[in-house]
Design a protein around this motif. Structure first.
Motif, short mmCIF file in Angstrom:
data_model
loop_
_atom_site.label_atom_id
_atom_site.label_comp_id
_atom_site.label_asym_id
_atom_site.label_seq_id
_atom_site.Cartn_x
_atom_site.Cartn_y
_atom_site.Cartn_z
N ALA A 18 0.83 -1.21 0.00
CA ALA A 18 0.00 0.00 0.00
C ALA A 18 0.86 1.26 0.00
N ILE A 19 1.89 1.30 0.84
CA ILE A 19 2.70 2.52 0.88
C ILE A 19 3.47 2.71 -0.42
N GLU A 27 3.82 12.47 -2.68
CA GLU A 27 4.94 12.69 -1.77
C GLU A 27 4.66 11.96 -0.45
N PRO A 28 5.64 11.24 0.09
CA PRO A 28 5.41 10.51 1.34
C PRO A 28 4.93 11.39 2.49
N ALA A 29 5.39 12.63 2.54
CA ALA A 29 5.00 13.53 3.64
C ALA A 29 3.49 13.83 3.62
N THR A 30 2.82 13.60 2.50
CA THR A 30 1.38 13.90 2.41
C THR A 30 0.50 12.67 2.65
N ILE A 31 1.12 11.53 2.86
CA ILE A 31 0.37 10.27 3.03
C ILE A 31 0.08 10.05 4.52
N THR A 32 -1.16 9.70 4.81
CA THR A 32 -1.55 9.46 6.21
C THR A 32 -1.64 7.96 6.49
N MET A 33 -1.52 7.64 7.76
CA MET A 33 -1.64 6.24 8.18
C MET A 33 -3.05 5.72 7.87
N SER A 34 -4.06 6.58 7.95
CA SER A 34 -5.43 6.17 7.63
C SER A 34 -5.56 5.75 6.17
N ILE A 36 -3.17 4.62 4.27
CA ILE A 36 -2.44 3.36 4.11
C ILE A 36 -3.30 2.20 4.59
N ALA A 37 -3.91 2.37 5.76
CA ALA A 37 -4.76 1.31 6.33
C ALA A 37 -5.91 0.97 5.38
N LYS A 38 -6.54 2.01 4.86
CA LYS A 38 -7.68 1.79 3.96
C LYS A 38 -7.25 1.02 2.71
N LEU A 39 -6.16 1.46 2.09
CA LEU A 39 -5.69 0.78 0.88
C LEU A 39 -5.25 -0.65 1.16
N ALA A 40 -4.64 -0.87 2.33
CA ALA A 40 -4.17 -2.21 2.69
C ALA A 40 -5.31 -3.11 3.18
N ALA A 45 -5.27 0.91 13.60
CA ALA A 45 -4.50 0.46 14.76
C ALA A 45 -3.49 -0.61 14.35
N THR A 46 -3.84 -1.40 13.35
CA THR A 46 -2.92 -2.44 12.86
C THR A 46 -1.67 -1.81 12.26
N VAL A 47 -1.85 -0.71 11.56
CA VAL A 47 -0.70 -0.02 10.98
C VAL A 47 0.26 0.38 12.10
N TYR A 48 -0.27 0.97 13.15
CA TYR A 48 0.56 1.44 14.26
C TYR A 48 1.17 0.28 15.07
#
Length: 187
Positions: A18-19, A27-34, A36-40, A45-48
């Motif tokens: 996903a990442i 740009e990586p700086a604009t990508i949120t953990m949310s 990433i989680a959605k795409l994956a 919480a699993t991402v963290y």
């Protein structure tokens, strides 16, 4: 969390994919953990559970590519002719060219400082081992292998970052030859 658990391995694999998919277009700086989680297809919480932040995830996902870069750089014969790019160096630049957009985002001004640092670190380690084990080019015996390796790793990382900043980047073989000529100046 047990990293050997097949479920954890599947989650990490999906997070890496996903990442890389997101970093290929943003740009990586604009990508949120949310995001990433959605795409994956996992809970945020699993991402963290696996990664503290986007930089750590990006760096982990790019580890195989960094390992390939470092190994290719370390396999270059130091005594190859100045006007003939060693095959591992040519292969290294072609690999980067194939993923130029991703490397541009990772090494660019808005990229991942952790990734750039990890790339330099891995290159330095591989090159230092090689320089200790094999004969170095003439004129470098008075320079400690670790310092020589850090210099080369920084130079290679800088050249790659500069090269992929152009869209599209110049020819991989021409850039590899230019780098090799810098590495192997005229006697």
């Amino acid at each position: 969390m047990n990293p050997d658990d097949p479920r954890a391995q599947r989650s990490r694999s999906r997070l890496r994919a996903a990442i890389l998919e997101l970093a290929a277009v943003r740009e990586p700086a604009t990508i949120t953990m949310s995001e990433i989680a959605k795409l994956a297809g996992v809970n945020r919480a699993t991402v963290y559970q696996h990664f503290p932040d986007v930089d750590a995830l990006v760096t982990d996902a790019m580890e195989e590519a960094v390992a390939q870069l470092a190994q290719a750089a370390a396999r270059c014969p130091a005594d190859a002719p100045r006007d003939e790019v060693p095959q591992p160096l040519s292969k290294l630049f072609r690999h980067v060219a194939e993923s130029a957009g991703l490397y541009r985002r990772m090494l660019g001004p808005q990229g991942s400082p952790l990734f750039a640092a990890r790339m330099r670190e891995r290159l330095t380690l591989e090159l230092a081992d090689t320089l200790r084990a094999r004969r170095r080019p003439p004129g470098f015996d008075e320079v400690p292998p670790a310092v020589h390796a850090a210099y080369l790793a920084g130079a290679l990382t800088g050249v790659i970052a500069h090269w992929v900043a152009d869209d599209p980047p110049a020819c991989a073989d021409e850039t590899a030859l230019a780098f090799w000529r810098l590495f192997r100046p005229r006697p």
